[in-house]
Structures are given as C-alpha cells and as structure tokens.
Design a protein around this motif. Structure first.
Motif, PDB file in Angstrom:
ATOM      1  N   UNK A 188       0.826  -1.206   0.000  1.00  0.00           N
ATOM      2  CA  UNK A 188       0.000   0.000   0.000  1.00  0.00           C
ATOM      3  C   UNK A 188       0.867   1.265   0.000  1.00  0.00           C
ATOM      4  N   UNK A 189       1.928   1.254   0.795  1.00  0.00           N
ATOM      5  CA  UNK A 189       2.786   2.437   0.898  1.00  0.00           C
ATOM      6  C   UNK A 189       3.434   2.751  -0.447  1.00  0.00           C
ATOM      7  N   UNK A 190       3.971   1.722  -1.119  1.00  0.00           N
ATOM      8  CA  UNK A 190       4.734   1.937  -2.353  1.00  0.00           C
ATOM      9  C   UNK A 190       3.847   2.250  -3.557  1.00  0.00           C
ATOM     10  N   UNK A 191       2.617   1.731  -3.561  1.00  0.00           N
ATOM     11  CA  UNK A 191       1.766   1.914  -4.741  1.00  0.00           C
ATOM     12  C   UNK A 191       0.751   3.042  -4.585  1.00  0.00           C
ATOM     13  N   UNK A 192       0.374   3.383  -3.360  1.00  0.00           N
ATOM     14  CA  UNK A 192      -0.692   4.370  -3.184  1.00  0.00           C
ATOM     15  C   UNK A 192      -0.232   5.676  -2.536  1.00  0.00           C
ATOM     16  N   UNK A 193       0.608   5.586  -1.521  1.00  0.00           N
ATOM     17  CA  UNK A 193       0.909   6.773  -0.727  1.00  0.00           C
ATOM     18  C   UNK A 193       2.219   7.452  -1.117  1.00  0.00           C
ATOM     19  N   UNK A 194       3.308   6.699  -1.173  1.00  0.00           N
ATOM     20  CA  UNK A 194       4.599   7.299  -1.492  1.00  0.00           C
ATOM     21  C   UNK A 194       4.609   8.043  -2.823  1.00  0.00           C
ATOM     22  N   UNK A 195       3.994   7.495  -3.895  1.00  0.00           N
ATOM     23  CA  UNK A 195       4.016   8.228  -5.167  1.00  0.00           C
ATOM     24  C   UNK A 195       3.395   9.620  -5.076  1.00  0.00           C
ATOM     25  N   UNK A 196       2.354   9.775  -4.282  1.00  0.00           N
ATOM     26  CA  UNK A 196       1.708  11.076  -4.133  1.00  0.00           C
ATOM     27  C   UNK A 196       2.644  12.071  -3.477  1.00  0.00           C
ATOM     28  N   UNK A 197       3.251  11.654  -2.359  1.00  0.00           N
ATOM     29  CA  UNK A 197       4.105  12.579  -1.619  1.00  0.00           C
ATOM     30  C   UNK A 197       5.403  12.864  -2.362  1.00  0.00           C
TER      31      UNK A 197
END
Length: 255
Positions: A188-197
C-alpha cells in the motif's frame, strides 16, 4: 500587543448589560468577551476568566508552552510533536508509564472522551488528534491561506493517517501474521501513498530548519516502539495482540 487587567464585577447589572451589548467586541479598557457566559480580561501574558454569576477569577497564561499528555512513545501524539516542531513552538510533556497514572488523568476530568492524546494550550484541554492538529496549524499559520489550500492539506493529512494507522498497529500483529501484515503495508505504501508525496513535495522535510532541529539527537522526538514499550502501551491502554487485522478489515472495506 499587551492588554491590561481591569477590575470587573460581572454580577453587577451594568456589567451584564455591557456584556450583552458588546458581544464579542473588545472594550477600550482591554476586556474581551470571547464566549457566552464568560469574560476574558487580559494583562501582560495572562488572561483572567470570569463567570457572569460569580466573582471568582481563574488565570491561565497565553504565553506558556503547550503541555502534551500521552504515554512515553510515538503513537498518535507524534504527528502533533512534528507539527509543533515545524511551527518552531517549544512544548512540555507529561508522560505516563502506568495504567494507574492514566486513570488518574481520566479521573481529573480533563479528557473529553477519557482518551489521549490531550494538549493543554491557550487555556483549553484539546483532545482528538486531528482536532489538535487543525488548531495548532491554524494558530501558527500552517493551515493554508484559503479553503482550497486547506482542502489540499486535509487530503494529504487524511492519506497519511491511513498509512500511519497501519504502521501504528503493526507491532500488535500476532506472530504468525507479522509477515503478511508487513507485506500489506509495504504494498500500500509503495503503490498508493509514497508516489503522491514524492510527486507533490519537491523539498525534503528535513531541509526545513525547525524540522531539522527536531531530527537531531536530544530532541523530544520519540524512538520507534520496541518490545518493552509495546508491552507498556498494552498495559496502559489494554491493547491486545491481533488488533492489526481488526483495524485492517476496516481499512480494506473503505477501499
């Protein structure tokens, strides 16, 4: 700008008429009426809170440091510590390490929902993490200049909350579930959240001077939970193993 203490007997008819007439305006003498039923009279560094019905005066300082009440760990308080650090605001902490100390705080009547985090600031006992964050951000000019900027800030904060909740509950995984839960968080972190930030934030947070100081050894930043601190948190808050899956089921249902 300093205001100066004036003498006010609030149960006199004339004073009550003034309260009703002026509402939230501030008198030339230095009286502020901030809430119905209470008058706030100021002198340098302090506000006097007076009831309309009694003459008792209670003082709280507007210049005192915020006081953070939590257990000695990161948890939900850590984002508040980071925000205060970003604003360059010094704060004090009253940390409890036993269930008895936590219950004593509850019995004191300052916790609206009998839970922490709680922050003493500006004469208030603020609870609920996001309410505290919004107040601190607005107070120190970090909550945007208009509703559009505030909406973007809220979206970033809510996204980070989804990720941080998973990380926060991960140490409470059952031993046989840890590997599966870690894979879930990383995916979830690598595909959803980190790309945004990574796309939207061009400057590293650590380059902000106030944050850089907060990252240095000896600051009030808390270390990651170890087995001992996890045990302490479990005893204080009556956590149980397996809570990750219980919370993850709610998170999955929202997506």
């Amino acid at each position: 700008m300093y205001l100066y203490l004036i003498t006010l007997i609030l149960n006199s008819p004339d004073a009550l008429k003034k309260l009703q007439k002026h509402g939230s305006n501030h008198f030339p003498e230095g009286l502020w009426i901030l809430r119905s039923g209470k008058a706030f009279v100021a002198k340098p560094g302090n506000i006097c809170v007076c009831s309309q019905h009694i003459e008792k005066k209670e003082y709280f300082s507007m210049t005192e440091k915020p006081v953070l009440h939590y257990f000695n760990g990161r948890g939900r308080m850590e984002s508040i510590r980071w925000l205060l650090a970003a604003a360059g605001v010094e704060f004090e902490e009253k940390l409890f390490e036993t269930r008895e100390e936590f219950e004593k705080l509850i019995q004191g009547g300052t916790l609206m929902y009998e839970q922490v985090p709680m922050v003493e600031i500006d004469g208030m006992n603020l609870v609920q993490t996001r309410a505290i964050l919004r107040y601190v951000a607005a107070k120190y000019g970090l909550y945007g200049r208009n509703p559009e900027e505030q909406a973007w800030i809220d979206m970033y904060v809510e996204g980070l909350r989804d990720l941080s909740d998973m990380i926060m509950y991960f140490p409470l995984s059952l031993p046989e579930e840890k590997e599966m839960n870690l894979e879930y968080i990383l995916e979830r972190a690598k595909t959803r959240f980190f790309p945004v930030y990574e796309k939207d934030f061009k400057v590293r947070i650590s380059q902000i001077p106030t944050i850089n100081r907060f990252l240095q050894p000896g600051s009030q930043r808390k270390p990651p939970l170890d087995e001992q601190s996890i045990g302490t948190a479990k005893d204080i808050f009556k956590f149980e193993r397996g809570m990750f899956l219980k919370n993850m089921s709610t998170i999955v249902a929202e997506y």
